[in-house]
Design a protein around this motif. Structure first.
Motif, PDB file in Angstrom:
ATOM      1  N   ARG A  29      69.159  25.159  31.604  1.00  0.00           N
ATOM      2  CA  ARG A  29      68.111  24.411  32.296  1.00  0.00           C
ATOM      3  C   ARG A  29      67.076  23.955  31.277  1.00  0.00           C
ATOM      4  NH1 ARG A  29      67.032  24.977  37.926  1.00  0.00           N
ATOM      5  NH2 ARG A  29      66.030  22.989  37.476  1.00  0.00           N
ATOM      6  N   VAL A  30      66.384  22.878  31.611  1.00  0.00           N
ATOM      7  CA  VAL A  30      65.233  22.399  30.849  1.00  0.00           C
ATOM      8  C   VAL A  30      64.064  22.338  31.819  1.00  0.00           C
ATOM      9  CG1 VAL A  30      64.216  20.452  29.600  1.00  0.00           C
ATOM     10  CG2 VAL A  30      66.612  21.073  29.202  1.00  0.00           C
ATOM     11  N   HIS A  31      62.933  22.909  31.400  1.00  0.00           N
ATOM     12  CA  HIS A  31      61.727  22.891  32.223  1.00  0.00           C
ATOM     13  C   HIS A  31      60.599  22.273  31.410  1.00  0.00           C
ATOM     14  CE1 HIS A  31      58.999  24.227  35.415  1.00  0.00           C
ATOM     15  NE2 HIS A  31      58.133  24.474  34.443  1.00  0.00           N
ATOM     16  N   LEU A  32      59.939  21.283  32.000  1.00  0.00           N
ATOM     17  CA  LEU A  32      58.828  20.594  31.339  1.00  0.00           C
ATOM     18  C   LEU A  32      57.561  20.754  32.157  1.00  0.00           C
ATOM     19  CD1 LEU A  32      60.598  17.178  30.593  1.00  0.00           C
ATOM     20  CD2 LEU A  32      60.405  19.138  29.070  1.00  0.00           C
ATOM     21  N   GLU A  33      56.466  20.960  31.462  1.00  0.00           N
ATOM     22  CA  GLU A  33      55.165  20.923  32.115  1.00  0.00           C
ATOM     23  C   GLU A  33      54.136  20.446  31.107  1.00  0.00           C
ATOM     24  OE1 GLU A  33      54.471  24.687  33.924  1.00  0.00           O
ATOM     25  OE2 GLU A  33      54.490  25.780  32.063  1.00  0.00           O
ATOM     26  N   GLU A  34      53.028  19.980  31.648  1.00  0.00           N
ATOM     27  CA  GLU A  34      52.022  19.362  30.780  1.00  0.00           C
ATOM     28  C   GLU A  34      51.391  20.376  29.829  1.00  0.00           C
ATOM     29  OE1 GLU A  34      48.412  16.163  31.211  1.00  0.00           O
ATOM     30  OE2 GLU A  34      49.477  16.852  32.985  1.00  0.00           O
ATOM     31  N   GLU A  35      50.906  21.478  30.381  1.00  0.00           N
ATOM     32  CA  GLU A  35      50.256  22.493  29.550  1.00  0.00           C
ATOM     33  C   GLU A  35      50.816  23.863  29.859  1.00  0.00           C
ATOM     34  OE1 GLU A  35      46.010  22.454  29.634  1.00  0.00           O
ATOM     35  OE2 GLU A  35      45.887  20.462  28.739  1.00  0.00           O
ATOM     36  N   CYS A  36      50.908  24.683  28.848  1.00  0.00           N
ATOM     37  CA  CYS A  36      51.360  26.058  29.005  1.00  0.00           C
ATOM     38  C   CYS A  36      50.186  26.890  29.531  1.00  0.00           C
ATOM     39  CB  CYS A  36      51.854  26.606  27.668  1.00  0.00           C
ATOM     40  SG  CYS A  36      52.519  28.270  27.776  1.00  0.00           S
ATOM     41  N   PRO A  37      50.334  27.519  30.700  1.00  0.00           N
ATOM     42  CA  PRO A  37      49.215  28.269  31.266  1.00  0.00           C
ATOM     43  C   PRO A  37      49.035  29.674  30.682  1.00  0.00           C
ATOM     44  CG  PRO A  37      51.060  28.303  32.769  1.00  0.00           C
ATOM     45  CD  PRO A  37      51.459  27.437  31.609  1.00  0.00           C
ATOM     46  N   THR A  38      49.904  30.060  29.753  1.00  0.00           N
ATOM     47  CA  THR A  38      49.791  31.379  29.116  1.00  0.00           C
ATOM     48  C   THR A  38      49.563  31.185  27.616  1.00  0.00           C
ATOM     49  OG1 THR A  38      52.172  31.526  28.736  1.00  0.00           O
ATOM     50  CG2 THR A  38      51.351  32.431  30.817  1.00  0.00           C
ATOM     51  N   PRO A  39      48.984  32.173  26.951  1.00  0.00           N
ATOM     52  CA  PRO A  39      48.756  32.030  25.508  1.00  0.00           C
ATOM     53  C   PRO A  39      50.062  31.881  24.706  1.00  0.00           C
ATOM     54  CG  PRO A  39      47.470  33.859  26.389  1.00  0.00           C
ATOM     55  CD  PRO A  39      48.380  33.397  27.485  1.00  0.00           C
ATOM     56  N   GLU A  40      51.119  32.524  25.159  1.00  0.00           N
ATOM     57  CA  GLU A  40      52.395  32.474  24.448  1.00  0.00           C
ATOM     58  C   GLU A  40      53.438  31.725  25.269  1.00  0.00           C
ATOM     59  OE1 GLU A  40      53.153  33.471  21.387  1.00  0.00           O
ATOM     60  OE2 GLU A  40      51.059  34.028  21.108  1.00  0.00           O
ATOM     61  N   PRO A  41      54.073  30.700  24.704  1.00  0.00           N
ATOM     62  CA  PRO A  41      55.080  29.958  25.465  1.00  0.00           C
ATOM     63  C   PRO A  41      56.288  30.812  25.863  1.00  0.00           C
ATOM     64  CG  PRO A  41      55.034  29.219  23.184  1.00  0.00           C
ATOM     65  CD  PRO A  41      53.880  30.140  23.362  1.00  0.00           C
ATOM     66  N   MET A  42      56.615  31.855  25.097  1.00  0.00           N
ATOM     67  CA  MET A  42      57.728  32.727  25.486  1.00  0.00           C
ATOM     68  C   MET A  42      57.410  33.453  26.786  1.00  0.00           C
ATOM     69  SD  MET A  42      60.577  32.667  23.954  1.00  0.00           S
ATOM     70  CE  MET A  42      61.465  34.207  24.051  1.00  0.00           C
ATOM     71  N   ARG A  72      51.792  21.042  23.354  1.00  0.00           N
ATOM     72  CA  ARG A  72      52.723  21.069  22.216  1.00  0.00           C
ATOM     73  C   ARG A  72      53.278  22.474  21.971  1.00  0.00           C
ATOM     74  NH1 ARG A  72      52.580  16.491  19.124  1.00  0.00           N
ATOM     75  NH2 ARG A  72      53.030  17.636  17.233  1.00  0.00           N
ATOM     76  N   GLN A  73      53.867  23.053  23.031  1.00  0.00           N
ATOM     77  CA  GLN A  73      54.457  24.381  22.923  1.00  0.00           C
ATOM     78  C   GLN A  73      55.901  24.333  23.405  1.00  0.00           C
ATOM     79  OE1 GLN A  73      50.951  25.919  25.078  1.00  0.00           O
ATOM     80  NE2 GLN A  73      51.065  27.632  23.632  1.00  0.00           N
ATOM     81  N   PHE A  74      56.713  25.180  22.798  1.00  0.00           N
ATOM     82  CA  PHE A  74      58.143  25.187  23.081  1.00  0.00           C
ATOM     83  C   PHE A  74      58.685  26.597  22.966  1.00  0.00           C
ATOM     84  CE2 PHE A  74      62.429  25.283  21.236  1.00  0.00           C
ATOM     85  CZ  PHE A  74      63.136  24.683  22.272  1.00  0.00           C
ATOM     86  N   ALA A  75      59.656  26.908  23.815  1.00  0.00           N
ATOM     87  CA  ALA A  75      60.366  28.182  23.725  1.00  0.00           C
ATOM     88  C   ALA A  75      61.780  27.984  24.247  1.00  0.00           C
ATOM     89  CB  ALA A  75      59.653  29.265  24.527  1.00  0.00           C
ATOM     90  N   VAL A  76      62.683  28.796  23.747  1.00  0.00           N
ATOM     91  CA  VAL A  76      64.043  28.850  24.282  1.00  0.00           C
ATOM     92  C   VAL A  76      64.344  30.322  24.538  1.00  0.00           C
ATOM     93  CG1 VAL A  76      65.102  28.821  21.965  1.00  0.00           C
ATOM     94  CG2 VAL A  76      66.464  28.176  23.959  1.00  0.00           C
ATOM     95  N   ILE A  77      64.918  30.593  25.701  1.00  0.00           N
ATOM     96  CA  ILE A  77      65.140  31.975  26.109  1.00  0.00           C
ATOM     97  C   ILE A  77      66.503  32.083  26.789  1.00  0.00           C
ATOM     98  CG2 ILE A  77      63.916  31.600  28.285  1.00  0.00           C
ATOM     99  CD1 ILE A  77      62.888  34.460  28.113  1.00  0.00           C
ATOM    100  N   GLY A  78      67.181  33.186  26.526  1.00  0.00           N
ATOM    101  CA  GLY A  78      68.478  33.429  27.147  1.00  0.00           C
ATOM    102  C   GLY A  78      68.465  34.706  27.952  1.00  0.00           C
ATOM    103  N   ASP A  79      69.327  34.773  28.948  1.00  0.00           N
ATOM    104  CA  ASP A  79      69.434  35.966  29.783  1.00  0.00           C
ATOM    105  C   ASP A  79      70.104  37.097  29.006  1.00  0.00           C
ATOM    106  OD1 ASP A  79      69.248  37.596  32.004  1.00  0.00           O
ATOM    107  OD2 ASP A  79      70.229  36.204  33.359  1.00  0.00           O
ATOM    108  N   ALA A  80      70.163  38.254  29.618  1.00  0.00           N
ATOM    109  CA  ALA A  80      70.585  39.494  28.949  1.00  0.00           C
ATOM    110  C   ALA A  80      71.951  39.396  28.273  1.00  0.00           C
ATOM    111  CB  ALA A  80      70.565  40.644  29.951  1.00  0.00           C
ATOM    112  N   ALA A  81      72.952  38.865  28.960  1.00  0.00           N
ATOM    113  CA  ALA A  81      74.306  38.883  28.399  1.00  0.00           C
ATOM    114  C   ALA A  81      74.452  37.921  27.216  1.00  0.00           C
ATOM    115  CB  ALA A  81      75.334  38.566  29.476  1.00  0.00           C
ATOM    116  N   ILE A  82      73.909  36.719  27.332  1.00  0.00           N
ATOM    117  CA  ILE A  82      74.008  35.784  26.204  1.00  0.00           C
ATOM    118  C   ILE A  82      73.138  36.268  25.053  1.00  0.00           C
ATOM    119  CG2 ILE A  82      72.282  34.179  27.163  1.00  0.00           C
ATOM    120  CD1 ILE A  82      75.305  33.216  24.961  1.00  0.00           C
ATOM    121  N   ASN A  83      71.999  36.830  25.368  1.00  0.00           N
ATOM    122  CA  ASN A  83      71.124  37.361  24.326  1.00  0.00           C
ATOM    123  C   ASN A  83      71.818  38.471  23.539  1.00  0.00           C
ATOM    124  OD1 ASN A  83      68.570  37.277  23.012  1.00  0.00           O
ATOM    125  ND2 ASN A  83      68.061  39.189  24.025  1.00  0.00           N
ATOM    126  N   ALA A  84      72.560  39.314  24.233  1.00  0.00           N
ATOM    127  CA  ALA A  84      73.271  40.417  23.577  1.00  0.00           C
ATOM    128  C   ALA A  84      74.459  39.918  22.753  1.00  0.00           C
ATOM    129  CB  ALA A  84      73.747  41.430  24.612  1.00  0.00           C
TER     130      ALA A  84
END
Length: 151
Positions: A29-42, A72-84
């Motif tokens: 999935r790709v998710h876009l938003e104008e501003e990151c509401p948390t200090p860390e994009p992860m 101007r923030q970006f992160a990529v994250i994977g679920d447990a099985a792909i991460n492992a």
């Protein structure tokens, strides 16, 4: 919400997702938003991952590309099985590949390259099985809430 993408760019990203998912049970999935509401994009990516139900895939092999374009923030994250399954430096390498294109203002290309790279790993560790595979998550781009107006 005003999208930073043209309709053609959005269609190109959806096509990249669909192509990457062809030979895998994995979900992207790709998710876009104008501003990151948390200090860390992860942190925000993890919230969005959960909100989109990406942790509910049968094989826990979803991948989310998160972009907050205005902040101007970006992160990529994977679920447990792909991460492992992927090498320890995979997510960092993927992030740097995407950010390198972003630095050249090639935003769609960067996401397409990241999606392709994730798709290659998903195919390697979670190959497509015609008997059991189904598209568990929507392939369209999701969008966050618009930033509130300033007083």
């Amino acid at each position: 919400m005003i999208s930073p993408l043209t309709p053609q760019q959005e269609a190109d990203l959806v096509a990249a997702i669909q192509q990457a998912e062809l030979a895998t049970s994995g979900e992207i999935r790709v998710h876009l938003e104008e501003e990151c509401p948390t200090p860390e994009p992860m942190d925000r990516a993890a919230q969005v991952f959960s909100q989109l139900g990406m942790h509910k895939t049968a094989q826990r092999n979803g991948v989310l590309f998160y972009v907050a374009w205005s902040s101007r923030q970006f992160a990529v994250i994977g679920d447990a099985a792909i991460n492992a399954a992927v090498p320890d430096d995979f997510w960092e390498r993927t992030k740097e590949l995407v950010l390198d294109a972003f630095r050249r203002q090639q935003y769609v290309l960067g996401l397409q390259q990241g999606i392709q790279l994730a798709g290659e790993q998903l195919r390697r560790y979670f190959p497509y099985n015609a008997d059991t595979d189904q598209n568990e998550l929507d392939d369209t781009i999701s969008y966050g809430a618009p930033k509130p107006p300033r007083p």
